[in-house]
Write a protein that holds these residues in place. Structure first.
Motif, PDB file in Angstrom:
ATOM      1  N   GLU A  10     -24.963 -44.767 -69.941  1.00 35.10           N
ATOM      2  CA  GLU A  10     -25.949 -44.162 -69.048  1.00 35.10           C
ATOM      3  C   GLU A  10     -26.786 -45.238 -68.352  1.00 35.10           C
ATOM      4  O   GLU A  10     -27.057 -45.159 -67.159  1.00 35.10           O
ATOM      5  CB  GLU A  10     -26.856 -43.219 -69.837  1.00 35.10           C
ATOM      6  N   GLY A  11     -27.191 -46.251 -69.107  1.00 37.20           N
ATOM      7  CA  GLY A  11     -27.955 -47.355 -68.536  1.00 37.20           C
ATOM      8  C   GLY A  11     -27.147 -48.135 -67.516  1.00 37.20           C
ATOM      9  O   GLY A  11     -27.664 -48.537 -66.472  1.00 37.20           O
ATOM     10  N   LEU A  12     -25.877 -48.348 -67.814  1.00 38.15           N
ATOM     11  CA  LEU A  12     -24.997 -49.068 -66.895  1.00 38.15           C
ATOM     12  C   LEU A  12     -24.848 -48.292 -65.590  1.00 38.15           C
ATOM     13  O   LEU A  12     -24.918 -48.876 -64.499  1.00 38.15           O
ATOM     14  CB  LEU A  12     -23.633 -49.298 -67.542  1.00 38.15           C
ATOM     15  N   GLU A  13     -24.669 -46.996 -65.685  1.00 40.10           N
ATOM     16  CA  GLU A  13     -24.547 -46.159 -64.483  1.00 40.10           C
ATOM     17  C   GLU A  13     -25.844 -46.175 -63.679  1.00 40.10           C
ATOM     18  O   GLU A  13     -25.828 -46.266 -62.454  1.00 40.10           O
ATOM     19  CB  GLU A  13     -24.193 -44.722 -64.881  1.00 40.10           C
ATOM     20  N   SER A  14     -26.971 -46.109 -64.367  1.00 35.33           N
ATOM     21  CA  SER A  14     -28.270 -46.160 -63.707  1.00 35.33           C
ATOM     22  C   SER A  14     -28.466 -47.497 -62.988  1.00 35.33           C
ATOM     23  O   SER A  14     -28.949 -47.541 -61.856  1.00 35.33           O
ATOM     24  CB  SER A  14     -29.372 -45.947 -64.750  1.00 35.33           C
ATOM     25  N   PHE A  15     -28.071 -48.590 -63.641  1.00 40.05           N
ATOM     26  CA  PHE A  15     -28.191 -49.917 -63.034  1.00 40.05           C
ATOM     27  C   PHE A  15     -27.296 -50.020 -61.804  1.00 40.05           C
ATOM     28  O   PHE A  15     -27.720 -50.523 -60.758  1.00 40.05           O
ATOM     29  CB  PHE A  15     -27.833 -51.009 -64.054  1.00 40.05           C
ATOM     30  N   ARG A  16     -26.067 -49.531 -61.894  1.00 38.02           N
ATOM     31  CA  ARG A  16     -25.145 -49.575 -60.743  1.00 38.02           C
ATOM     32  C   ARG A  16     -25.694 -48.765 -59.578  1.00 38.02           C
ATOM     33  O   ARG A  16     -25.604 -49.181 -58.423  1.00 38.02           O
ATOM     34  CB  ARG A  16     -23.778 -49.037 -61.149  1.00 38.02           C
ATOM     35  N   ASP A  17     -26.254 -47.594 -59.860  1.00 39.49           N
ATOM     36  CA  ASP A  17     -26.843 -46.777 -58.798  1.00 39.49           C
ATOM     37  C   ASP A  17     -27.996 -47.513 -58.126  1.00 39.49           C
ATOM     38  O   ASP A  17     -28.136 -47.482 -56.902  1.00 39.49           O
ATOM     39  CB  ASP A  17     -27.338 -45.438 -59.357  1.00 39.49           C
ATOM     40  N   PHE A  18     -28.828 -48.163 -58.938  1.00 34.21           N
ATOM     41  CA  PHE A  18     -29.943 -48.927 -58.388  1.00 34.21           C
ATOM     42  C   PHE A  18     -29.440 -50.041 -57.479  1.00 34.21           C
ATOM     43  O   PHE A  18     -29.923 -50.212 -56.361  1.00 34.21           O
ATOM     44  CB  PHE A  18     -30.803 -49.517 -59.515  1.00 34.21           C
ATOM     45  N   VAL A  19     -28.469 -50.802 -57.944  1.00 39.86           N
ATOM     46  CA  VAL A  19     -27.934 -51.917 -57.156  1.00 39.86           C
ATOM     47  C   VAL A  19     -27.307 -51.392 -55.867  1.00 39.86           C
ATOM     48  O   VAL A  19     -27.530 -51.959 -54.790  1.00 39.86           O
ATOM     49  CB  VAL A  19     -26.916 -52.743 -57.974  1.00 39.86           C
ATOM     50  N   ASP A  20     -26.555 -50.298 -55.942  1.00 41.88           N
ATOM     51  CA  ASP A  20     -25.931 -49.723 -54.745  1.00 41.88           C
ATOM     52  C   ASP A  20     -26.968 -49.278 -53.723  1.00 41.88           C
ATOM     53  O   ASP A  20     -26.800 -49.496 -52.526  1.00 41.88           O
ATOM     54  CB  ASP A  20     -25.049 -48.528 -55.111  1.00 41.88           C
ATOM     55  N   SER A  21     -28.036 -48.665 -54.187  1.00 36.84           N
ATOM     56  CA  SER A  21     -29.013 -48.094 -53.254  1.00 36.84           C
ATOM     57  C   SER A  21     -30.038 -49.099 -52.746  1.00 36.84           C
ATOM     58  O   SER A  21     -30.518 -48.967 -51.629  1.00 36.84           O
ATOM     59  CB  SER A  21     -29.728 -46.907 -53.899  1.00 36.84           C
ATOM     60  N   ARG A  22     -30.393 -50.105 -53.525  1.00 37.51           N
ATOM     61  CA  ARG A  22     -31.502 -50.979 -53.137  1.00 37.51           C
ATOM     62  C   ARG A  22     -31.108 -52.427 -52.835  1.00 37.51           C
ATOM     63  O   ARG A  22     -31.938 -53.214 -52.411  1.00 37.51           O
ATOM     64  CB  ARG A  22     -32.559 -50.989 -54.245  1.00 37.51           C
ATOM     65  N   SER A  23     -29.856 -52.801 -53.035  1.00 33.46           N
ATOM     66  CA  SER A  23     -29.493 -54.211 -52.895  1.00 33.46           C
ATOM     67  C   SER A  23     -29.647 -54.736 -51.475  1.00 33.46           C
ATOM     68  O   SER A  23     -30.026 -55.892 -51.285  1.00 33.46           O
ATOM     69  CB  SER A  23     -28.086 -54.475 -53.416  1.00 33.46           C
ATOM     70  N   SER A  24     -29.399 -53.919 -50.460  1.00 29.31           N
ATOM     71  CA  SER A  24     -29.518 -54.436 -49.091  1.00 29.31           C
ATOM     72  C   SER A  24     -30.977 -54.754 -48.748  1.00 29.31           C
ATOM     73  O   SER A  24     -31.266 -55.785 -48.135  1.00 29.31           O
ATOM     74  CB  SER A  24     -28.917 -53.463 -48.085  1.00 29.31           C
ATOM     75  N   ALA A  25     -31.901 -53.895 -49.137  1.00 28.87           N
ATOM     76  CA  ALA A  25     -33.323 -54.166 -48.880  1.00 28.87           C
ATOM     77  C   ALA A  25     -33.798 -55.379 -49.683  1.00 28.87           C
ATOM     78  O   ALA A  25     -34.541 -56.221 -49.175  1.00 28.87           O
ATOM     79  CB  ALA A  25     -34.164 -52.945 -49.224  1.00 28.87           C
ATOM     80  N   LEU A  26     -33.353 -55.462 -50.924  1.00 31.54           N
ATOM     81  CA  LEU A  26     -33.739 -56.607 -51.756  1.00 31.54           C
ATOM     82  C   LEU A  26     -33.132 -57.899 -51.223  1.00 31.54           C
ATOM     83  O   LEU A  26     -33.772 -58.955 -51.274  1.00 31.54           O
ATOM     84  CB  LEU A  26     -33.314 -56.366 -53.204  1.00 31.54           C
ATOM     85  N   LEU A  27     -31.916 -57.821 -50.683  1.00 29.39           N
ATOM     86  CA  LEU A  27     -31.285 -59.012 -50.123  1.00 29.39           C
ATOM     87  C   LEU A  27     -32.030 -59.503 -48.893  1.00 29.39           C
ATOM     88  O   LEU A  27     -32.210 -60.710 -48.713  1.00 29.39           O
ATOM     89  CB  LEU A  27     -29.817 -58.740 -49.775  1.00 29.39           C
ATOM     90  N   ARG A  28     -32.493 -58.587 -48.040  1.00 30.12           N
ATOM     91  CA  ARG A  28     -33.276 -59.004 -46.868  1.00 30.12           C
ATOM     92  C   ARG A  28     -34.509 -59.778 -47.302  1.00 30.12           C
ATOM     93  O   ARG A  28     -34.841 -60.823 -46.742  1.00 30.12           O
ATOM     94  CB  ARG A  28     -33.679 -57.781 -46.040  1.00 30.12           C
ATOM     95  N   THR A  29     -35.194 -59.285 -48.307  1.00 32.04           N
ATOM     96  CA  THR A  29     -36.376 -59.976 -48.807  1.00 32.04           C
ATOM     97  C   THR A  29     -36.003 -61.343 -49.368  1.00 32.04           C
ATOM     98  O   THR A  29     -36.666 -62.342 -49.090  1.00 32.04           O
ATOM     99  CB  THR A  29     -37.070 -59.135 -49.896  1.00 32.04           C
ATOM    100  N   ALA A  30     -34.939 -61.408 -50.143  1.00 32.29           N
ATOM    101  CA  ALA A  30     -34.510 -62.671 -50.745  1.00 32.29           C
ATOM    102  C   ALA A  30     -34.131 -63.691 -49.674  1.00 32.29           C
ATOM    103  O   ALA A  30     -34.483 -64.873 -49.767  1.00 32.29           O
ATOM    104  CB  ALA A  30     -33.342 -62.435 -51.697  1.00 32.29           C
TER     105      ALA A  30
END
Length: 188
Positions: free
Chosen positions: A4-24
């Motif tokens: 469940e935690g792994l699925e939650s982490f994957r969902d987070f990365v899928d949904s927020r990685s582009s915004a986080l990458l812009r900041t990085a």
């Protein structure tokens, strides 16, 4: 981490990685590869504590900021040497329509890369992340006065490096802001 935690982490990365990458990328002065490395390290740290994190995005952003601060505190910055030219990104159609925006992105990228890492970090937090001075000071472990003075000096240096940014109207800045590298508001 359980399933469940792994699925939650994957969902987070899928949904927020582009915004986080812009900041990085902005924190790294427009260097996409360094931004990807910075984000990857932050996500690795988050994955290890995923079950105990209440606000994942806030946690990852804080790790990004702190890692960038640690990078500019190093005595000898680690630099990689590029050996090949990156491929040109695919165009959106009419090259004349995109040329002004592309030229502006280049100007901003060059100006940001010539700021110090500390100056870039403060500008990204203040204007791209739209954080109040008190929050920036807390994240960077300094006083509000230090954030104010660093912001002032950073904007002055940015104006000096790219005076054409001061001529941008609000509509042009807003249009450009939606794309890549316009976190910085430059006021005349």
């Amino acid at each position: 981490m359980d399933a469940e935690g792994l699925e939650s982490f994957r969902d987070f990365v899928d949904s927020r990685s582009s915004a986080l990458l812009r900041t990085a990328v902005l924190l790294c002065g427009g260097d996409r590869h360094a931004g990807e490395d910075l984000l990857q390290n932050a996500l690795v740290k988050a994955a290890g504590r995923w079950q105990r994190i209440d606000e994942p995005e806030a946690y990852v952003r804080q790790v990004l900021y702190r890692q960038q601060v640690s990078r500019w505190r190093l005595k000898w910055p680690r630099r990689e040497v590029s050996v090949a030219e990156p491929p040109e990104p695919p165009g959106t159609g009419d090259p004349g329509a995109d040329s002004a925006a592309a030229e502006l992105r280049l100007v901003i990228r060059q100006a940001l890369s010539r700021l110090t890492a500390r100056q870039r970090t403060v500008l990204v937090l203040r204007y791209f992340e739209d954080l109040p001075e008190a929050d920036v000071a807390r994240l960077l472990g300094c006083s509000v006065g230090t954030v104010r003075s660093t912001t002032h000096r950073s904007l002055a240096r940015l104006r000096q490096l790219a005076p054409e940014l001061a001529a941008l109207g609000p509509a042009e800045a807003e249009r450009f802001d939606a794309h890549d590298y316009s976190p910085v508001e430059v006021r005349p």
